[in-house]
Design a protein around this motif. Structure first.
Motif, PDB file in Angstrom:
ATOM      1  N   TYR A  38      -6.576   7.342   0.396  1.00 41.96           N
ATOM      2  CA  TYR A  38      -6.433   6.325  -0.636  1.00 41.96           C
ATOM      3  C   TYR A  38      -7.781   5.633  -0.811  1.00 41.96           C
ATOM      4  O   TYR A  38      -8.532   5.453   0.150  1.00 41.96           O
ATOM      5  CB  TYR A  38      -5.367   5.300  -0.240  1.00 41.96           C
ATOM      6  CG  TYR A  38      -4.042   5.934   0.087  1.00 41.96           C
ATOM      7  CD1 TYR A  38      -3.705   6.232   1.399  1.00 41.96           C
ATOM      8  CD2 TYR A  38      -3.145   6.269  -0.923  1.00 41.96           C
ATOM      9  CE1 TYR A  38      -2.504   6.834   1.709  1.00 41.96           C
ATOM     10  CE2 TYR A  38      -1.937   6.875  -0.619  1.00 41.96           C
ATOM     11  CZ  TYR A  38      -1.623   7.159   0.697  1.00 41.96           C
ATOM     12  OH  TYR A  38      -0.437   7.761   0.996  1.00 41.96           O
TER      13      TYR A  38
ATOM     14  N   PHE B 183      -7.946  -8.279   0.581  1.00 42.95           N
ATOM     15  CA  PHE B 183      -8.418  -9.472   1.287  1.00 42.95           C
ATOM     16  C   PHE B 183      -8.488 -10.669   0.340  1.00 42.95           C
ATOM     17  O   PHE B 183      -8.721 -10.509  -0.864  1.00 42.95           O
ATOM     18  CB  PHE B 183      -9.829  -9.236   1.838  1.00 42.95           C
ATOM     19  CG  PHE B 183      -9.883  -8.256   2.976  1.00 42.95           C
ATOM     20  CD1 PHE B 183     -10.108  -6.905   2.734  1.00 42.95           C
ATOM     21  CD2 PHE B 183      -9.739  -8.670   4.291  1.00 42.95           C
ATOM     22  CE1 PHE B 183     -10.167  -5.995   3.776  1.00 42.95           C
ATOM     23  CE2 PHE B 183      -9.805  -7.770   5.346  1.00 42.95           C
ATOM     24  CZ  PHE B 183     -10.009  -6.423   5.084  1.00 42.95           C
TER      25      PHE B 183
ATOM     26  N   TRP C 210       0.851  -1.179   0.000  1.00 49.42           N
ATOM     27  CA  TRP C 210       0.000   0.000   0.000  1.00 49.42           C
ATOM     28  C   TRP C 210       0.878   1.216   0.000  1.00 49.42           C
ATOM     29  O   TRP C 210       1.964   1.188   0.563  1.00 49.42           O
ATOM     30  CB  TRP C 210      -0.946  -0.015   1.207  1.00 49.42           C
ATOM     31  CG  TRP C 210      -0.276   0.323   2.481  1.00 49.42           C
ATOM     32  CD1 TRP C 210       0.373  -0.542   3.315  1.00 49.42           C
ATOM     33  CD2 TRP C 210      -0.155   1.624   3.053  1.00 49.42           C
ATOM     34  NE1 TRP C 210       0.889   0.149   4.382  1.00 49.42           N
ATOM     35  CE2 TRP C 210       0.567   1.470   4.248  1.00 49.42           C
ATOM     36  CE3 TRP C 210      -0.602   2.884   2.677  1.00 49.42           C
ATOM     37  CZ2 TRP C 210       0.856   2.544   5.080  1.00 49.42           C
ATOM     38  CZ3 TRP C 210      -0.309   3.951   3.510  1.00 49.42           C
ATOM     39  CH2 TRP C 210       0.407   3.791   4.683  1.00 49.42           C
ATOM     40  N   PRO C 211       0.463   2.413  -0.545  1.00 46.00           N
ATOM     41  CA  PRO C 211      -0.747   2.425  -1.373  1.00 46.00           C
ATOM     42  C   PRO C 211      -0.559   1.657  -2.662  1.00 46.00           C
ATOM     43  O   PRO C 211       0.571   1.347  -3.018  1.00 46.00           O
ATOM     44  CB  PRO C 211      -0.921   3.931  -1.646  1.00 46.00           C
ATOM     45  CG  PRO C 211       0.463   4.487  -1.581  1.00 46.00           C
ATOM     46  CD  PRO C 211       1.173   3.675  -0.541  1.00 46.00           C
ATOM     47  N   PRO C 212      -1.572   1.312  -3.392  1.00 52.20           N
ATOM     48  CA  PRO C 212      -2.859   1.960  -3.207  1.00 52.20           C
ATOM     49  C   PRO C 212      -3.883   1.171  -2.404  1.00 52.20           C
ATOM     50  O   PRO C 212      -4.890   1.748  -2.015  1.00 52.20           O
ATOM     51  CB  PRO C 212      -3.351   2.106  -4.656  1.00 52.20           C
ATOM     52  CG  PRO C 212      -2.811   0.890  -5.339  1.00 52.20           C
ATOM     53  CD  PRO C 212      -1.490   0.593  -4.685  1.00 52.20           C
ATOM     54  N   THR C 213      -3.639  -0.137  -2.195  1.00 52.00           N
ATOM     55  CA  THR C 213      -4.748  -0.886  -1.607  1.00 52.00           C
ATOM     56  C   THR C 213      -4.274  -1.873  -0.560  1.00 52.00           C
ATOM     57  O   THR C 213      -3.115  -2.313  -0.541  1.00 52.00           O
ATOM     58  CB  THR C 213      -5.539  -1.678  -2.657  1.00 52.00           C
ATOM     59  OG1 THR C 213      -4.688  -2.695  -3.182  1.00 52.00           O
ATOM     60  CG2 THR C 213      -6.055  -0.796  -3.763  1.00 52.00           C
ATOM     61  N   TRP C 214      -5.194  -2.250   0.286  1.00 50.85           N
ATOM     62  CA  TRP C 214      -5.058  -3.413   1.143  1.00 50.85           C
ATOM     63  C   TRP C 214      -5.977  -4.466   0.522  1.00 50.85           C
ATOM     64  O   TRP C 214      -7.047  -4.127   0.015  1.00 50.85           O
ATOM     65  CB  TRP C 214      -5.545  -3.069   2.551  1.00 50.85           C
ATOM     66  CG  TRP C 214      -4.621  -2.174   3.305  1.00 50.85           C
ATOM     67  CD1 TRP C 214      -3.759  -2.511   4.305  1.00 50.85           C
ATOM     68  CD2 TRP C 214      -4.481  -0.749   3.127  1.00 50.85           C
ATOM     69  NE1 TRP C 214      -3.085  -1.409   4.756  1.00 50.85           N
ATOM     70  CE2 TRP C 214      -3.508  -0.306   4.057  1.00 50.85           C
ATOM     71  CE3 TRP C 214      -5.072   0.194   2.289  1.00 50.85           C
ATOM     72  CZ2 TRP C 214      -3.108   1.022   4.164  1.00 50.85           C
ATOM     73  CZ3 TRP C 214      -4.687   1.521   2.387  1.00 50.85           C
ATOM     74  CH2 TRP C 214      -3.714   1.914   3.318  1.00 50.85           C
TER      75      TRP C 214
ATOM     76  N   TRP D 194     -11.786  -3.775   0.973  1.00 54.15           N
ATOM     77  CA  TRP D 194     -11.258  -2.512   1.475  1.00 54.15           C
ATOM     78  C   TRP D 194     -11.772  -1.370   0.592  1.00 54.15           C
ATOM     79  O   TRP D 194     -11.793  -1.495  -0.639  1.00 54.15           O
ATOM     80  CB  TRP D 194      -9.741  -2.551   1.484  1.00 54.15           C
ATOM     81  CG  TRP D 194      -9.131  -1.224   1.821  1.00 54.15           C
ATOM     82  CD1 TRP D 194      -8.984  -0.673   3.055  1.00 54.15           C
ATOM     83  CD2 TRP D 194      -8.631  -0.267   0.893  1.00 54.15           C
ATOM     84  NE1 TRP D 194      -8.411   0.571   2.953  1.00 54.15           N
ATOM     85  CE2 TRP D 194      -8.194   0.843   1.640  1.00 54.15           C
ATOM     86  CE3 TRP D 194      -8.523  -0.229  -0.494  1.00 54.15           C
ATOM     87  CZ2 TRP D 194      -7.628   1.961   1.046  1.00 54.15           C
ATOM     88  CZ3 TRP D 194      -7.967   0.882  -1.094  1.00 54.15           C
ATOM     89  CH2 TRP D 194      -7.533   1.969  -0.328  1.00 54.15           C
TER      90      TRP D 194
END
Lengths: 114, 114
Positions: B59, A105, A99-103, B47
């Motif tokens: 973000y 799952f 990250w960034p940009p995302t986490w 997310w």
């Protein structure tokens, strides 16, 4: 973006027996600081998610020691040594390295009692 | 003890707007980044957005970029999610969580339907 792939997606288990969930990432989850930011969450029916494991293998406070996390790089595992009735729910892995940009799952693994 | 309480969910028509709130207590809210995570009915965790402790960086998931805005008021210990141009696929329970996903709220349901 990093893709997290869990298997199996459904896991029927006999009470008292072990269970194992695999989580694979499309990229290494080793961060520049040397840590690997891979978490495991439990979501019981009708409840909010609960973090069980952080940084691959660290159990959160109050989490029974029958839960353990292991792995490295791109391959990770959550193990329940002896499944109890209260362990029924959906388990998610999540990466917090890229990250960034995302986490990101995983899709979730539903654990149920046979 | 740490508490996160979401509010503001409800039924809204496609193209409409809604603002979610997350009231925090039991910790120094102004020192921690915060996330929004959502879960569509019967689906996994996704997310949505993250904001740094001081609001300096934000973000977003690609699925909400340009439509949702995360913000915070540290004087009120409150996190917000402004949701515009809502679509049916935004229907979900929305959770707020702390920066390491240790603490979660109970969630608030957003339903986008005509």
């Amino acid at each position: 973006d990093v893709v997290m792939t869990q298997s199996p997606l459904s896991l029927p288990v006999t009470l008292g027996q072990p269970a194992s969930i695999s989580c694979r990432s499309s990229q290494s989850l080793v961060y520049s600081d040397g840590n690997t930011y891979l978490n495991w969450f439990q979501q019981r029916p009708g409840q909010s998610p609960r973090r069980l494991i952080y940084k691959v293998s660290n159990r959160d406070s109050g989490v029974p020691d029958r839960f353990s996390g292991s792995g490295s790089g791109t391959d990770f595992t959550l193990k329940i040594s002896r499944v109890e009735a209260e362990d029924v729910g959906v388990y998610y892995c999540m990466q917090g390295t890229h990250w960034p940009p995302t986490w990101t799952f995983g899709q979730g693994t539903k654990v149920e009692i046979k | 003890q740490v508490q996160l309480v979401e509010s503001g969910g409800g039924v809204v028509q496609p193209g409409g707007s809604l603002r979610l709130s997350c009231a925090a207590s039991g910790f120094t809210f102004s020192s921690y980044g915060m996330h929004w995570v959502r879960q569509a009915p019967g689906k996994g965790l996704e997310w949505v957005a993250f904001i740094r402790y001081d609001g300096s960086n934000k973000y977003y998931a690609d699925s909400v970029k340009g439509r949702f805005t995360i913000s915070r008021d540290n004087s009120k210990n409150t996190l917000y999610l402004q949701m515009n141009s809502l679509r049916a696929e935004d229907t979900a329970v929305y959770y707020c969580a702390d920066d390491v996903f240790l603490y979660w709220g109970q969630g608030t349901l957003v339903t986008v339907s005509s």
